[in-house]
Design a protein around this motif. Structure first.
Motif, PDB file in Angstrom:
ATOM      1  N   ASN A  15       0.834  -1.199   0.000  1.00  0.00           N
ATOM      2  CA  ASN A  15       0.000   0.000   0.000  1.00  0.00           C
ATOM      3  C   ASN A  15       0.875   1.257   0.000  1.00  0.00           C
ATOM      4  N   LEU A  16       1.918   1.247   0.837  1.00  0.00           N
ATOM      5  CA  LEU A  16       2.828   2.389   0.912  1.00  0.00           C
ATOM      6  C   LEU A  16       3.525   2.605  -0.434  1.00  0.00           C
ATOM      7  N   ASP A 108       8.315  19.831   0.798  1.00  0.00           N
ATOM      8  CA  ASP A 108       6.961  19.476   1.234  1.00  0.00           C
ATOM      9  C   ASP A 108       6.644  18.024   0.875  1.00  0.00           C
ATOM     10  N   LEU A 109       7.034  17.611  -0.328  1.00  0.00           N
ATOM     11  CA  LEU A 109       6.790  16.230  -0.756  1.00  0.00           C
ATOM     12  C   LEU A 109       7.547  15.242   0.134  1.00  0.00           C
ATOM     13  N   VAL A 110       8.792  15.583   0.487  1.00  0.00           N
ATOM     14  CA  VAL A 110       9.591  14.700   1.340  1.00  0.00           C
ATOM     15  C   VAL A 110       8.934  14.568   2.720  1.00  0.00           C
ATOM     16  N   LYS A 111       8.414  15.692   3.246  1.00  0.00           N
ATOM     17  CA  LYS A 111       7.697  15.636   4.530  1.00  0.00           C
ATOM     18  C   LYS A 111       6.508  14.691   4.437  1.00  0.00           C
ATOM     19  N   ASP A 112       5.766  14.802   3.343  1.00  0.00           N
ATOM     20  CA  ASP A 112       4.599  13.946   3.122  1.00  0.00           C
ATOM     21  C   ASP A 112       5.016  12.478   3.008  1.00  0.00           C
ATOM     22  N   ILE A 113       6.112  12.232   2.306  1.00  0.00           N
ATOM     23  CA  ILE A 113       6.633  10.871   2.138  1.00  0.00           C
ATOM     24  C   ILE A 113       7.002  10.281   3.496  1.00  0.00           C
ATOM     25  N   LYS A 114       7.688  11.072   4.322  1.00  0.00           N
ATOM     26  CA  LYS A 114       8.089  10.585   5.646  1.00  0.00           C
ATOM     27  C   LYS A 114       6.880  10.321   6.531  1.00  0.00           C
ATOM     28  N   LYS A 115       5.875  11.173   6.415  1.00  0.00           N
ATOM     29  CA  LYS A 115       4.642  10.984   7.202  1.00  0.00           C
ATOM     30  C   LYS A 115       3.960   9.672   6.798  1.00  0.00           C
ATOM     31  N   SER A 169      13.564   1.847   3.953  1.00  0.00           N
ATOM     32  CA  SER A 169      14.287   1.828   2.690  1.00  0.00           C
ATOM     33  C   SER A 169      13.453   2.478   1.582  1.00  0.00           C
ATOM     34  N   ALA A 170      12.161   2.109   1.498  1.00  0.00           N
ATOM     35  CA  ALA A 170      11.275   2.682   0.477  1.00  0.00           C
ATOM     36  C   ALA A 170      11.139   4.192   0.676  1.00  0.00           C
ATOM     37  N   THR A 171      11.025   4.620   1.940  1.00  0.00           N
ATOM     38  CA  THR A 171      10.888   6.040   2.257  1.00  0.00           C
ATOM     39  C   THR A 171      12.150   6.796   1.857  1.00  0.00           C
TER      40      THR A 171
END
Length: 181
Positions: A15-16, A108-115, A169-171
């Motif tokens: 899903n991620l 902003d995208l990286v923050k969203d990815i980490k969240k 790793s995916a993040t």
């Protein structure tokens, strides 16, 4: 016994990865169109089923419908989506141009990815908790011994660690992809 819990962890990871595939990295990725549905003769149809989707250049996606009458519907579906892209219609196909991402938008995208990654880790840990609860109940019902329960707890923890590492790793990979200009 562990298989059902491992499957839940695997689904969380899948899903991620699916969510990450839909995040726009400034490069043309046809996966961002996966959730878009087009009104095709009154039926809500996935975009990929009404035409050919191609990526001729790094920042361009071209959608060539099987029937030219669907062009306006494809444009409308893309405009109504949350992609933030404006489709161009050349009479035969719909062209999507991806602008260069600004440094602020990348962050902003990286923050969203980490969240999203943290949420996936929480989901995996919830599966671990459910598994441990399940084995504790089995122990109370005298279906397994204390040694078996400890053994299962250890195995569940190893599974949890494995999937948390995969999520990290995916993040990390997606964050690096976004920050690479």
């Amino acid at each position: 016994m562990l298989k059902q819990f491992e499957e839940k962890m695997e689904k969380t990871l899948e899903n991620l990865e699916g969510e990450y595939a839909n995040i726009r990295a400034g490069r043309a990725n046809p996966n961002i169109l996966n959730k878009i549905k087009v009104d095709y003769y009154g039926v809500s149809t996935p975009l990929q089923q009404v035409g050919n989707v191609s990526v001729p250049e790094a920042r361009t996606i071209v959608i060539t419908p099987w029937e030219s009458s669907v062009l306006k519907d494809i444009e409308k579906a893309i405009l109504c989506s949350d992609l933030g892209l404006t489709p161009n219609n050349d009479g035969k196909s719909v062209i999507l141009n991806f602008p260069e991402l600004t440094e602020e938008r990348r962050k902003d995208l990286v923050k969203d990815i980490k969240k999203k990654g943290e949420n996936a880790k929480v989901a995996v840990r919830n599966v671990r908790r459910d598994a441990n609860d399940y084995f504790k109940k089995q122990l109370k019902a005298n279906e397994i011994s204390e040694d078996e329960e400890k053994d299962y707890e250890t195995k569940v923890q190893k599974l949890t660690d494995k999937y948390v590492d995969k999520i990290e790793s995916a993040t990390s990979n997606k964050s690096n992809e976004i920050m690479t200009v």
